[in-house]
Design an enzyme around this catalytic site. Sequence first.
Site, short mmCIF file in Angstrom:
data_model
loop_
_atom_site.label_atom_id
_atom_site.label_comp_id
_atom_site.label_asym_id
_atom_site.label_seq_id
_atom_site.Cartn_x
_atom_site.Cartn_y
_atom_site.Cartn_z
N ASP A 1 0.83 -1.22 0.00
CA ASP A 1 0.00 0.00 0.00
C ASP A 1 0.85 1.26 0.00
O ASP A 1 2.03 1.23 0.35
CB ASP A 1 -0.85 0.04 1.28
CG ASP A 1 -2.03 -0.90 1.21
OD1 ASP A 1 -2.41 -1.29 0.09
OD2 ASP A 1 -2.58 -1.23 2.28
N LYS B 1 -3.31 2.99 -2.37
CA LYS B 1 -4.49 3.84 -2.47
C LYS B 1 -4.24 5.07 -1.62
O LYS B 1 -3.97 4.95 -0.44
CB LYS B 1 -5.73 3.12 -1.92
CG LYS B 1 -6.20 2.00 -2.80
CD LYS B 1 -7.44 1.38 -2.21
CE LYS B 1 -7.13 0.05 -1.60
NZ LYS B 1 -8.22 -0.59 -0.91
N MET C 1 -7.96 8.61 8.90
CA MET C 1 -8.41 9.25 7.66
C MET C 1 -9.30 10.45 7.98
O MET C 1 -10.31 10.69 7.33
CB MET C 1 -9.16 8.25 6.77
CG MET C 1 -8.24 7.12 6.29
SD MET C 1 -9.10 5.81 5.39
CE MET C 1 -9.44 4.67 6.71
N1 SAH Z 1 -4.13 -0.09 8.99
C1 SAH Z 1 -3.63 1.24 9.29
C2 SAH Z 1 -4.67 2.31 9.02
C3 SAH Z 1 -5.05 2.44 7.57
S1 SAH Z 1 -6.14 3.78 7.29
C4 SAH Z 1 -3.15 1.29 10.75
O1 SAH Z 1 -3.41 0.35 11.51
O2 SAH Z 1 -2.49 2.27 11.11
C5 SAH Z 1 -4.98 5.07 6.83
C6 SAH Z 1 -4.96 6.14 7.89
O3 SAH Z 1 -4.15 5.72 8.98
C7 SAH Z 1 -4.35 7.44 7.46
O4 SAH Z 1 -5.28 8.25 6.76
C8 SAH Z 1 -4.00 8.06 8.79
O5 SAH Z 1 -5.13 8.57 9.45
C9 SAH Z 1 -3.52 6.83 9.57
N2 SAH Z 1 -2.07 6.65 9.47
C10 SAH Z 1 -1.42 5.62 8.92
N3 SAH Z 1 -0.08 5.77 9.05
C11 SAH Z 1 0.10 6.93 9.72
C12 SAH Z 1 1.25 7.65 10.19
N4 SAH Z 1 2.48 7.19 9.98
N5 SAH Z 1 1.05 8.81 10.84
C13 SAH Z 1 -0.19 9.28 11.07
N6 SAH Z 1 -1.29 8.65 10.66
C14 SAH Z 1 -1.17 7.49 10.01
#
Ligand code: SAH
Length: 261
Positions: free
Chosen positions: A41, A63, A177
């Site tokens: 991803d 995405k 998100m």
């Molecule tokens: N599976 C992922 C989440 C996927 S949804 C998890 O467990 O973290 C994607 C969202 O995750 C982004 O829009 C943001 O809100 C958050 N996100 C993912 N990586 C991030 C990071 N390094 N710093 C801040 N927010 C993050």
Amino acid sequence: MPHDDFPAGTVWLVGAGPGDPDLLTHKAGRLIAAADIVFYDALVGPGVLDLIPDEADQISVGKRSGRHSRDQATIDRLIVAAARESRRVVRLKGGDPAIFGRTAEEVAACAAAGVPVRICPGVTAASAAVAAAGVSLTLRGAARQLTFVTAHARTGEALDLDWRALAAGEATLAVYMGRAAATLVMQRLLSAGRCADTPVLVVVNASLPGERIIRGRLSSLAFLVEAISADDPALLVIGEAVRPAVAPSMSPSVPVSMERA
Ligand code: SAH
């Protein structure tokens, strides 16, 4: 010790963590090293991608909001097809695969095709965000509930959340998100009765070199996210648990880039 949990023709859905390769589990590192093909991803950190063996195929199925390079059905088909070619398939997902990661769809697609599929957990963005800020997601006596919520609505659909439930009680809200909908989140929570003074933490690029920590109150949430680019992942955390334990200026170990009350 040799492992026999990754025979050819198997799919592993692997949590890549929030970005920093040091936050990858040992198991994830081992599975990546053994992969013949990796589908990843957009939010998988560059340092994690560096661990993919040179011989393995690397396929971006990333995405980012508004720019879907592959739809979910295509991703499902690709991983199943690779497994049917007797490859060792790693499907790398940002954070933890089980949190807003479309894991259920991919497990179902593999199961329907008779392809063995397993899940390796990862450090989710909310954990990395509060760690960066030196606070906790829960707080004894003051934040006894933790809600993971996504503020991303399907294109053309309204954000349909139970705001009354989200505003009630002592829950910490970890909003994934949430950048684009931050103003709406703020307005809805306030009109559902959440206190305007509730501490808010926004962490951009948690655990990555461009990490930024932004603090404020629920009433200023709309302003807090103003300068964040749509390309940078941002996590919003709302609740008493993220109130800094000491004044940030007195705590040199906790980096602070901005404070807006
Ligand atoms: N599976 C992922 C989440 C996927 S949804 C998890 O467990 O973290 C994607 C969202 O995750 C982004 O829009 C943001 O809100 C958050 N996100 C993912 N990586 C991030 C990071 N390094 N710093 C801040 N927010 C993050």
